[in-house]
Design an enzyme around this catalytic site. Structure first.
Site, PDB file in Angstrom:
ATOM      1  N   GLU A   1     150.090  25.734  60.228  1.00  0.00           N
ATOM      2  CA  GLU A   1     149.385  24.644  59.538  1.00  0.00           C
ATOM      3  C   GLU A   1     148.281  25.290  58.712  1.00  0.00           C
ATOM      4  O   GLU A   1     147.227  25.634  59.243  1.00  0.00           O
ATOM      5  CB  GLU A   1     148.791  23.683  60.578  1.00  0.00           C
ATOM      6  CG  GLU A   1     149.823  23.000  61.462  1.00  0.00           C
ATOM      7  CD  GLU A   1     150.574  21.898  60.721  1.00  0.00           C
ATOM      8  OE1 GLU A   1     150.016  21.338  59.768  1.00  0.00           O
ATOM      9  OE2 GLU A   1     151.722  21.618  61.107  1.00  0.00           O
TER      10      GLU A   1
ATOM     11  N   CYS B   1     140.953  20.678  55.405  1.00  0.00           N
ATOM     12  CA  CYS B   1     142.128  21.341  54.805  1.00  0.00           C
ATOM     13  C   CYS B   1     142.802  20.472  53.754  1.00  0.00           C
ATOM     14  O   CYS B   1     143.298  20.962  52.752  1.00  0.00           O
ATOM     15  CB  CYS B   1     143.125  21.699  55.897  1.00  0.00           C
ATOM     16  SG  CYS B   1     143.620  20.280  56.881  1.00  0.00           S
TER      17      CYS B   1
HETATM   18  P1  NAD Z   1     141.115  31.438  59.897  1.00  0.00           P
HETATM   19  O1  NAD Z   1     142.510  31.666  59.475  1.00  0.00           O
HETATM   20  O2  NAD Z   1     140.082  32.443  59.503  1.00  0.00           O
HETATM   21  O3  NAD Z   1     141.018  31.334  61.507  1.00  0.00           O
HETATM   22  C1  NAD Z   1     141.869  30.500  62.271  1.00  0.00           C
HETATM   23  C2  NAD Z   1     142.076  31.108  63.658  1.00  0.00           C
HETATM   24  O4  NAD Z   1     142.614  32.405  63.513  1.00  0.00           O
HETATM   25  C3  NAD Z   1     140.804  31.258  64.482  1.00  0.00           C
HETATM   26  O5  NAD Z   1     141.106  30.865  65.811  1.00  0.00           O
HETATM   27  C4  NAD Z   1     140.485  32.724  64.413  1.00  0.00           C
HETATM   28  O6  NAD Z   1     139.892  33.208  65.600  1.00  0.00           O
HETATM   29  C5  NAD Z   1     141.858  33.357  64.252  1.00  0.00           C
HETATM   30  N1  NAD Z   1     141.808  34.608  63.492  1.00  0.00           N
HETATM   31  C6  NAD Z   1     140.968  34.938  62.477  1.00  0.00           C
HETATM   32  N2  NAD Z   1     141.246  36.175  62.012  1.00  0.00           N
HETATM   33  C7  NAD Z   1     142.282  36.641  62.750  1.00  0.00           C
HETATM   34  C8  NAD Z   1     143.037  37.860  62.761  1.00  0.00           C
HETATM   35  N3  NAD Z   1     142.764  38.851  61.911  1.00  0.00           N
HETATM   36  N4  NAD Z   1     144.038  37.975  63.650  1.00  0.00           N
HETATM   37  C9  NAD Z   1     144.319  36.972  64.507  1.00  0.00           C
HETATM   38  N5  NAD Z   1     143.649  35.802  64.541  1.00  0.00           N
HETATM   39  C10 NAD Z   1     142.635  35.642  63.684  1.00  0.00           C
HETATM   40  O7  NAD Z   1     140.756  29.986  59.371  1.00  0.00           O
HETATM   41  P2  NAD Z   1     139.358  29.269  59.406  1.00  0.00           P
HETATM   42  O8  NAD Z   1     138.422  29.937  58.458  1.00  0.00           O
HETATM   43  O9  NAD Z   1     138.902  29.087  60.814  1.00  0.00           O
HETATM   44  O10 NAD Z   1     139.746  27.809  58.851  1.00  0.00           O
HETATM   45  C11 NAD Z   1     139.835  27.514  57.496  1.00  0.00           C
HETATM   46  C12 NAD Z   1     141.267  27.524  57.013  1.00  0.00           C
HETATM   47  O11 NAD Z   1     142.098  26.722  57.844  1.00  0.00           O
HETATM   48  C13 NAD Z   1     141.402  26.904  55.619  1.00  0.00           C
HETATM   49  O12 NAD Z   1     142.311  27.647  54.862  1.00  0.00           O
HETATM   50  C14 NAD Z   1     141.933  25.509  55.899  1.00  0.00           C
HETATM   51  O13 NAD Z   1     142.606  24.922  54.825  1.00  0.00           O
HETATM   52  C15 NAD Z   1     142.831  25.791  57.060  1.00  0.00           C
HETATM   53  N6  NAD Z   1     143.071  24.565  57.842  1.00  0.00           N
HETATM   54  C16 NAD Z   1     144.328  24.039  57.841  1.00  0.00           C
HETATM   55  C17 NAD Z   1     144.557  22.850  58.539  1.00  0.00           C
HETATM   56  C18 NAD Z   1     145.907  22.201  58.573  1.00  0.00           C
HETATM   57  O14 NAD Z   1     146.098  21.324  59.398  1.00  0.00           O
HETATM   58  N7  NAD Z   1     146.839  22.576  57.737  1.00  0.00           N
HETATM   59  C19 NAD Z   1     143.507  22.237  59.224  1.00  0.00           C
HETATM   60  C20 NAD Z   1     142.256  22.822  59.188  1.00  0.00           C
HETATM   61  C21 NAD Z   1     142.043  23.994  58.499  1.00  0.00           C
END
Ligand code: NAD
Length: 476
Positions: A230, A264
């Site tokens: 997602e 998002c």
């Molecule tokens: P992110 O991808 O940085 O982090 C999400 C998760 O991944 C966190 O739990 C984090 O600990 C983990 N993570 C981060 N870096 C990692 C790595 N190198 N290896 C493994 N895991 C890792 O996202 P964010 O900044 O927390 O959230 C913002 C993003 O999420 C935006 O792009 C937004 O559009 C998206 N989002 C999508 C939805 C949806 O339902 N489609 C909903 C909310 C947010």
């Protein structure tokens, strides 16, 4: 033996809850062993766990809302609507429908396979790992978790390190309520996330950025683990010349500036027909004043930017001189005023990545066909919003664009309907969830053909080609 295993692993894993990094391997192993006991399979077990989860969230409601206020600066009412209501509704929906969703679905059987019958049997995958981002840190972890409980999986939950207060309360709720051999919450940051990804999950459910989505998919490939991703992206809102501008302005302003644009599916940018551009901008400004007052920085309704890093990132994407309205900000409060600016092209820094903040760039267009044509060259967004009163143009836009979801004459309400699957396509993700779709995504669909012994058609064993010829002639 099975019952012994159950209690042994439950007590072992419980004692270890809180020792984080070194025991992720052990939690996986304990969950796999527990899953193999078959304890999670029955309707009664799943129903009971949903009930327990509902009560646990209710009991901790105040603390959850406080944690959300501390991490995101949102009001209690907004957090309640955005983070708790969807979780309660999802639990209620699952409890109401679980029995019928679990029932194997009969499908018809071709005549040449009779007297066999055929069914699709939903079964859990096993150990599901769920990752959530920080922008709706509670509900984006809890909603897929409801699906994982309802489908009879065990689960490992990883919240976002950017919402530390929510991490703390979720860890407490999960540790107090569930044995970690069934549901374990892993606190921490990227290192912990990486450690989870090193282990073999039976399903990976990830909500976050496309960049980390790629990392998750690479880790999944190692074990051929199925994924639901997602992700985010740049969601357009398009306002055509025949739109109801009053309503469009209200709905766009609401969706864009809620949670300071950190949603998002928020409209990332706005395309407006040039004949109504000025009028629409004025109406959006008016709506911002009505919602946040003349000094939005003092409004309790203006949420925080999650941290200094994102505050700096957003501040570097535009200059105050470019703005039609907004632009005030405070490093101390980590807040940026709802802002809007006209831009001329996709060369602008705001158009190079998902904005994820309260800044709305506006581009104008003259012809909807040309605009739709140009959007086809862009990455497929999580959502697309089109405002027009002309139903043939609405159909045209829906048929000629691809996005995870869409709203006509509204923004992001499609994700509030649990009867609609919610998910992305292309760069905005793969797979979907919410309600029945969560059940389908988190279950493997096992195809079952059950034959009878009273009839054994000898033709299938026949060495003669006559039967095969007959099949080819009649069915192929
Ligand atoms: P992110 O991808 O940085 O982090 C999400 C998760 O991944 C966190 O739990 C984090 O600990 C983990 N993570 C981060 N870096 C990692 C790595 N190198 N290896 C493994 N895991 C890792 O996202 P964010 O900044 O927390 O959230 C913002 C993003 O999420 C935006 O792009 C937004 O559009 C998206 N989002 C999508 C939805 C949806 O339902 N489609 C909903 C909310 C947010």
């Amino acid at each position: 033996m099975l019952i012994f295993d159950y209690f042994f692993y439950a007590s072992q894993a419980c004692k270890k809850q809180g020792v984080i990094l070194s025991n992720i391997k052990e939690i996986f192993s304990a969950q796999r062993t527990f899953f193999k006991t078959g304890a999670t399979l029955s309707y009664e077990y799943r129903f009971e766990q949903l009930h327990i989860l509902y009560d646990a969230v209710k009991k901790n409601e105040k603390d959850v809302l406080q944690a959300l206020a501390a991490d995101l600066g949102r009001t209690t009412k907004e957090s309640y609507l955005a983070e708790l209501v969807p979780v309660y509704e999802e639990i209620k929906l699952f409890k109401k429908n679980l029995k019928s969703w679990m029932r194997p679905q009969s499908v018809s059987t071709p005549i040449h396979l009779l007297p066999a019958n055929s069914k699709v049997f939903p079964e859990p995958y096993g150990v599901v790992s769920i990752f959530a981002p920080w922008n709706y840190p509670f509900q984006l972890l809890m909603t897929p978790m409801v699906g994982a409980i309802g489908t009879g999986n065990t689960m490992i939950l990883k919240g976002s390190e950017y919402a530390p207060n929510v991490q703390k309360i979720m860890e407490k709720i999960i540790a107090e309520t569930f044995s970690p051999n069934y549901i374990a919450y892993i606190s921490g940051g990227i290192e912990q996330a990486k450690s989870i990804l090193q282990e073999k999950s039976d399903f990976l459910f990830f909500t976050g950025s496309p960049r980390v989505g790629q990392i998750v998919m690479q880790a999944a490939a190692k074990h051929l683990t199925p994924v639901c991703l997602e992700l985010g992206g740049k969601c357009p809102a398009i306002v055509d010349l025949d739109a109801n501008l009053e309503i469009a302005a209200k709905r766009i302003a609401w969706a864009k500036y809620f949670n300071a644009g950190q949603t998002c599916a928020a409209p990332d940018y706005l395309y407006v027909h040039q004949s109504v551009e000025q009028e629409l901008i004025e109406k959006i400004h008016q709506e911002v004043i009505e919602t946040f007052g003349k000094k939005p920085m003092d409004s309790p309704l203006l949420a925080k930017i999650i941290n200094a890093k994102h505050f700096q990132r957003l501040s570097s994407l535009f200059s105050v001189q470019e703005l039609e309205f907004g632009g005030a900000s405070s490093v101390e409060k980590n807040k940026i005023e709802p802002s809007l600016l006209r831009i001329k092209s996709w060369e602008h820094p705001l158009m190079q990545e998902e904005i994820f903040g309260p800044i709305l760039p506006v581009l104008s267009f003259q012809n909807i066909e040309d605009l739709v044509g140009s959007l086809k060259d862009r990455d497929k967004p999580l959502a697309l919003y089109y405002f027009s009163t002309d139903s043939s143009k609405q159909d045209y836009v829906l048929q000629n664009t691809s996005s995870g979801g869409a709203c006509i004459n509204d923004c992001f309400l499609h994700l509030a309907n649990p009867n609609l699957p919610f998910g992305g396509v292309g760069k905005s993700g793969m797979g979907a969830y919410h309600g029945k779709q969560s059940f389908d995504t988190l279950s493997h669909k096992k195809s079952i053909l059950t034959n009878k012994n009273y009839l054994d058609n000898p033709l299938r064993y026949s060495k003669s080609n006559r039967f095969k010829d007959w099949i080819v002639k009649n069915w192929l």
